[in-house]
Design a protein around this motif. Structure first.
Motif, PDB file in Angstrom:
ATOM      1  N   LEU A  67      18.299  35.153  39.910  1.00 17.31           N
ATOM      2  CA  LEU A  67      17.594  36.237  40.257  1.00 17.31           C
ATOM      3  C   LEU A  67      17.566  36.584  41.811  1.00 17.31           C
ATOM      4  N   VAL A  68      17.630  37.885  41.997  1.00 18.03           N
ATOM      5  CA  VAL A  68      17.603  38.297  43.362  1.00 18.03           C
ATOM      6  C   VAL A  68      16.567  39.343  43.355  1.00 18.03           C
ATOM      7  N   PHE A  69      15.315  39.185  44.323  1.00 15.24           N
ATOM      8  CA  PHE A  69      14.521  40.010  44.115  1.00 15.24           C
ATOM      9  C   PHE A  69      14.604  41.295  45.387  1.00 15.24           C
TER      10      PHE A  69
ATOM     11  N   PHE B 191      24.612  32.484  40.497  1.00 13.78           N
ATOM     12  CA  PHE B 191      25.831  33.088  39.846  1.00 13.78           C
ATOM     13  C   PHE B 191      26.217  34.354  40.527  1.00 13.78           C
ATOM     14  N   HIS B 192      27.276  34.506  40.742  1.00 14.43           N
ATOM     15  CA  HIS B 192      27.822  35.797  41.412  1.00 14.43           C
ATOM     16  C   HIS B 192      28.316  36.878  40.452  1.00 14.43           C
ATOM     17  N   THR B 193      27.504  38.156  40.332  1.00 12.55           N
ATOM     18  CA  THR B 193      28.061  39.084  39.728  1.00 12.55           C
ATOM     19  C   THR B 193      28.225  40.418  40.656  1.00 12.55           C
ATOM     20  N   ALA B 194      28.493  41.592  40.248  1.00 15.88           N
ATOM     21  CA  ALA B 194      28.475  42.578  41.222  1.00 15.88           C
ATOM     22  C   ALA B 194      27.041  43.080  41.538  1.00 15.88           C
ATOM     23  N   GLU B 195      26.090  42.991  40.483  1.00 13.89           N
ATOM     24  CA  GLU B 195      24.872  43.555  40.556  1.00 13.89           C
ATOM     25  C   GLU B 195      24.109  42.360  41.557  1.00 13.89           C
ATOM     26  N   ILE B 196      24.346  41.234  41.408  1.00 16.62           N
ATOM     27  CA  ILE B 196      23.674  40.337  42.271  1.00 16.62           C
ATOM     28  C   ILE B 196      24.278  40.133  43.685  1.00 16.62           C
TER      29      ILE B 196
ATOM     30  N   ALA C  17      15.707  42.883  41.610  1.00 18.92           N
ATOM     31  CA  ALA C  17      16.796  43.689  41.521  1.00 18.92           C
ATOM     32  C   ALA C  17      18.055  43.418  40.743  1.00 18.92           C
ATOM     33  N   ALA C  18      17.992  42.020  40.592  1.00 15.44           N
ATOM     34  CA  ALA C  18      19.291  41.651  39.662  1.00 15.44           C
ATOM     35  C   ALA C  18      18.890  40.240  38.904  1.00 15.44           C
ATOM     36  N   THR C  19      19.447  40.076  37.802  1.00 14.55           N
ATOM     37  CA  THR C  19      19.342  39.053  36.930  1.00 14.55           C
ATOM     38  C   THR C  19      20.454  38.669  36.200  1.00 14.55           C
ATOM     39  N   TYR C  20      20.668  37.440  36.221  1.00 15.69           N
ATOM     40  CA  TYR C  20      22.004  36.761  35.413  1.00 15.69           C
ATOM     41  C   TYR C  20      21.597  35.538  34.669  1.00 15.69           C
ATOM     42  N   VAL C  21      22.002  35.148  33.490  1.00 13.50           N
ATOM     43  CA  VAL C  21      21.580  33.856  32.908  1.00 13.50           C
ATOM     44  C   VAL C  21      23.053  33.261  32.727  1.00 13.50           C
ATOM     45  N   ASP C  22      23.353  32.049  33.398  1.00 12.27           N
ATOM     46  CA  ASP C  22      24.527  31.360  33.059  1.00 12.27           C
ATOM     47  C   ASP C  22      24.360  30.200  32.032  1.00 12.27           C
TER      48      ASP C  22
END
Length: 159
Positions: free
Chosen positions: A115-117, A59-64, A102-107
């Protein structure tokens, strides 16, 4: 007149109590719950990892996107039982505490944890499964790299 006074007094006494309960609910440590009182009925959901895997891409967010642009490793985890905001908060909190992440998001729509490490950092699949379990859920599959980016259904791991 006395009834109005009693009603008004009760209202003014109850309002701060209700506001405090709302603040406590917002800061509730969902991760510490055993989830016995917070189980969800996943109507039609299967415990079979093969049937539960969504194959959804990260899932693409600005943080991811920023973490991916910095060279981080993408991972998508298919999670059984994640259906509400508390589910998302529990997993985001659990994984957000990790130095590797580095980034996380639950859809919640696809029931995936993206997750992005950080570059040169990662977590083994067993550790990811344990952290998902700690948050109160089950892992159906874990996809890394191109499979995570493209949403391929061939998971690197099926639990």
């Amino acid at each position: 007149m006395i009834r109005i006074f009693i009603f008004a007094a009760a209202f003014f006494v109850a309002t701060p109590v209700l506001a405090q309960e709302a603040r406590e609910h917002e800061t509730h440590d969902h991760e510490a719950d055993d989830h016995a009182a917070h189980k969800h009925d996943d109507a039609g959901a299967s415990d079979s990892a093969d049937e539960a895997t969504t194959g959804a891409p990260i899932f693409h967010t600005a943080e991811i996107d920023a973490a991916l642009a910095a060279g981080g490793e993408p991972v998508v985890v298919d999670v059984l039982g994640a259906v509400c905001d508390f589910c998302a908060k529990a997993m985001n909190k659990t994984f957000g505490k990790r130095d590797e992440v580095a980034a996380t998001y639950v859809d919640l729509d696809s029931k995936t944890l993206s997750l992005v490490f950080h570059p040169a950092m990662t977590l083994p699949d067993d550790d990811i499964r344990e952290l998902v379990k700690k948050a109160g859920y089950k892992t159906a599959a874990i996809r890394r790299g191109p499979a995570a980016l493209n949403g391929e259904d061939d998971a690197s791991d099926r639990s």
